[in-house]
Design a protein around this motif. Structure first.
Motif, short mmCIF file in Angstrom:
data_model
loop_
_atom_site.label_atom_id
_atom_site.label_comp_id
_atom_site.label_asym_id
_atom_site.label_seq_id
_atom_site.Cartn_x
_atom_site.Cartn_y
_atom_site.Cartn_z
N ALA A 23 40.33 9.92 6.76
CA ALA A 23 41.58 10.65 7.00
C ALA A 23 41.27 11.77 7.96
O ALA A 23 40.14 12.28 7.99
CB ALA A 23 42.15 11.20 5.70
N PRO A 24 42.24 12.18 8.77
CA PRO A 24 41.96 13.28 9.69
C PRO A 24 41.73 14.58 8.93
O PRO A 24 42.37 14.84 7.91
CB PRO A 24 43.23 13.35 10.54
CG PRO A 24 44.28 12.66 9.76
CD PRO A 24 43.60 11.68 8.88
N GLY A 25 40.79 15.36 9.43
CA GLY A 25 40.59 16.71 8.91
C GLY A 25 41.62 17.65 9.52
O GLY A 25 42.46 17.25 10.34
N LEU A 26 41.53 18.90 9.13
CA LEU A 26 42.52 19.87 9.60
C LEU A 26 42.47 20.05 11.13
O LEU A 26 43.52 20.13 11.77
CB LEU A 26 42.33 21.21 8.90
CG LEU A 26 43.37 22.28 9.20
CD1 LEU A 26 44.79 21.79 8.90
CD2 LEU A 26 43.06 23.55 8.41
N GLU A 27 41.28 20.08 11.72
CA GLU A 27 41.19 20.23 13.18
C GLU A 27 41.77 19.01 13.89
O GLU A 27 42.45 19.14 14.91
CB GLU A 27 39.74 20.48 13.62
CG GLU A 27 39.24 21.87 13.29
CD GLU A 27 40.12 22.96 13.89
OE1 GLU A 27 40.36 22.95 15.11
OE2 GLU A 27 40.57 23.83 13.12
N ALA A 28 41.48 17.83 13.39
CA ALA A 28 42.07 16.61 13.97
C ALA A 28 43.59 16.67 13.87
O ALA A 28 44.30 16.31 14.81
CB ALA A 28 41.53 15.37 13.27
N HIS A 29 44.09 17.15 12.74
CA HIS A 29 45.54 17.30 12.55
C HIS A 29 46.11 18.30 13.56
O HIS A 29 47.11 18.02 14.21
CB HIS A 29 45.82 17.76 11.11
CG HIS A 29 47.23 18.19 10.88
ND1 HIS A 29 48.24 17.29 10.64
CD2 HIS A 29 47.78 19.43 10.87
CE1 HIS A 29 49.38 17.97 10.48
NE2 HIS A 29 49.12 19.26 10.61
N ARG A 30 45.46 19.45 13.67
CA ARG A 30 45.96 20.50 14.58
C ARG A 30 46.00 20.05 16.03
O ARG A 30 46.89 20.42 16.78
CB ARG A 30 45.11 21.76 14.45
CG ARG A 30 45.34 22.52 13.19
CD ARG A 30 44.50 23.77 13.14
NE ARG A 30 44.82 24.54 11.96
CZ ARG A 30 43.95 25.31 11.31
NH1 ARG A 30 42.70 25.42 11.75
NH2 ARG A 30 44.32 25.97 10.25
N HIS A 31 45.01 19.24 16.43
CA HIS A 31 44.92 18.80 17.82
C HIS A 31 45.46 17.38 18.03
O HIS A 31 45.44 16.88 19.15
CB HIS A 31 43.47 18.88 18.30
CG HIS A 31 42.97 20.29 18.39
ND1 HIS A 31 42.35 20.92 17.35
CD2 HIS A 31 43.05 21.20 19.38
CE1 HIS A 31 42.04 22.15 17.69
NE2 HIS A 31 42.45 22.35 18.92
N ASN A 32 45.88 16.74 16.94
CA ASN A 32 46.37 15.36 16.98
C ASN A 32 45.37 14.44 17.70
O ASN A 32 45.73 13.64 18.56
CB ASN A 32 47.76 15.28 17.62
CG ASN A 32 48.46 13.98 17.28
OD1 ASN A 32 48.14 13.33 16.29
ND2 ASN A 32 49.40 13.58 18.10
N LYS A 33 44.11 14.59 17.29
CA LYS A 33 43.02 13.84 17.91
C LYS A 33 42.02 13.45 16.83
O LYS A 33 41.43 14.32 16.18
CB LYS A 33 42.35 14.72 18.98
CG LYS A 33 41.45 14.01 19.93
CD LYS A 33 41.06 14.97 21.05
CE LYS A 33 40.29 14.24 22.12
NZ LYS A 33 39.96 15.11 23.24
N PRO A 34 41.81 12.14 16.58
CA PRO A 34 40.91 11.73 15.50
C PRO A 34 39.47 12.16 15.74
O PRO A 34 39.01 12.22 16.88
CB PRO A 34 41.02 10.20 15.50
CG PRO A 34 41.74 9.81 16.72
CD PRO A 34 42.39 11.02 17.30
N PHE A 35 38.79 12.47 14.65
CA PHE A 35 37.39 12.89 14.68
C PHE A 35 37.17 14.07 15.63
O PHE A 35 36.16 14.14 16.33
CB PHE A 35 36.46 11.72 15.06
CG PHE A 35 36.28 10.73 13.95
CD1 PHE A 35 35.47 11.02 12.87
CD2 PHE A 35 36.93 9.50 13.98
CE1 PHE A 35 35.30 10.10 11.84
CE2 PHE A 35 36.78 8.59 12.96
CZ PHE A 35 35.95 8.88 11.88
N TYR A 36 38.09 14.99 15.64
CA TYR A 36 37.98 16.17 16.50
C TYR A 36 37.34 17.30 15.71
O TYR A 36 37.97 18.30 15.38
CB TYR A 36 39.36 16.57 17.03
CG TYR A 36 39.31 17.57 18.15
CD1 TYR A 36 38.90 17.18 19.42
CD2 TYR A 36 39.67 18.88 17.96
CE1 TYR A 36 38.85 18.08 20.46
CE2 TYR A 36 39.62 19.81 19.00
CZ TYR A 36 39.20 19.40 20.24
OH TYR A 36 39.15 20.31 21.27
#
Length: 190
Positions: free
Chosen positions: A43-56
């Motif tokens: 599942a996306p982490g918070l940073e991936a969520h914030r940037h809408n970019k997987p594994f970010y």
């Protein structure tokens, strides 16, 4: 509008688990037609969520290193498509990211796989392994069984929380990753 565009729009409008999420739904996926690789994560982490970019995040850096892929290739959905088990950030539980929501995979995974038709799947982490390769009791069993097949690669999740697993299995970095990197390079080049 083609089939992939319609699928992406449908996924972005999904509200299946909205009431259980800490933020409004924001599916974090990156899919393209006929990719060389499809990474199925957790599942996306918070940073991936914030940037809408997987594994970010740091785990994404580690995963790219494990796979031997530059960031430009990793985020090119024609080369590497990415879908998690749960498409939205699930929040936190016990001071860590909560497990992926269970609603996404049954609704979307087979439809995505049938639409994009990846050459190889990379199963990342226990949640993805349990769903896609349930015949194995443990992630380690799945990694060992799929170390030499052509259509799957199985990896532990690249978060720092798995450092203990990696310390108990030194063969993973010493023997498994070099083989995986060579296979991935052959697939990407073809």
């Amino acid at each position: 509008m083609d089939k992939l565009d319609i699928l992406n729009e449908d996924i972005q409008r999904c509200t299946l688990c909205e009431s259980a999420l800490p933020y409004p739904p924001q599916p974090v996926i990156n899919i393209g037609l006929s990719p060389s690789l499809l990474i199925i994560g957790q599942a996306p982490g918070l940073e991936a969520h914030r940037h809408n970019k997987p594994f970010y995040d740091k785990s994404g850096e580690r995963l790219r290193m494990w796979l031997g892929l530059e960031e430009s290739v990793f985020y090119n959905p024609q080369c590497v498509s990415i879908m998690p088990m749960g498409f939205c950030f699930p929040g936190y539980k016990n001071n860590a990211d909560a497990p992926p929501r269970k609603e996404c995979a049954p609704k979307w995974h087979q439809l995505i796989i049938n639409t994009i038709k990846p050459n190889m799947r990379i199963i990342v982490g226990r949640y993805a392994q349990q769903y896609h390769l349930p015949q194995f009791n443990t992630l380690t069993d799945a990694i060992n069984a799929y170390s030499h097949t052509d259509n799957h690669i199985v990896l532990p999740h690249p978060s720092g929380r798995n450092n203990r697993w990696m310390a108990k299995h030194p063969w993973f970095e010493a023997r498994y990753l070099p083989d995986i990197q060579a296979r991935i390079q052959r697939i990407i080049k073809n």
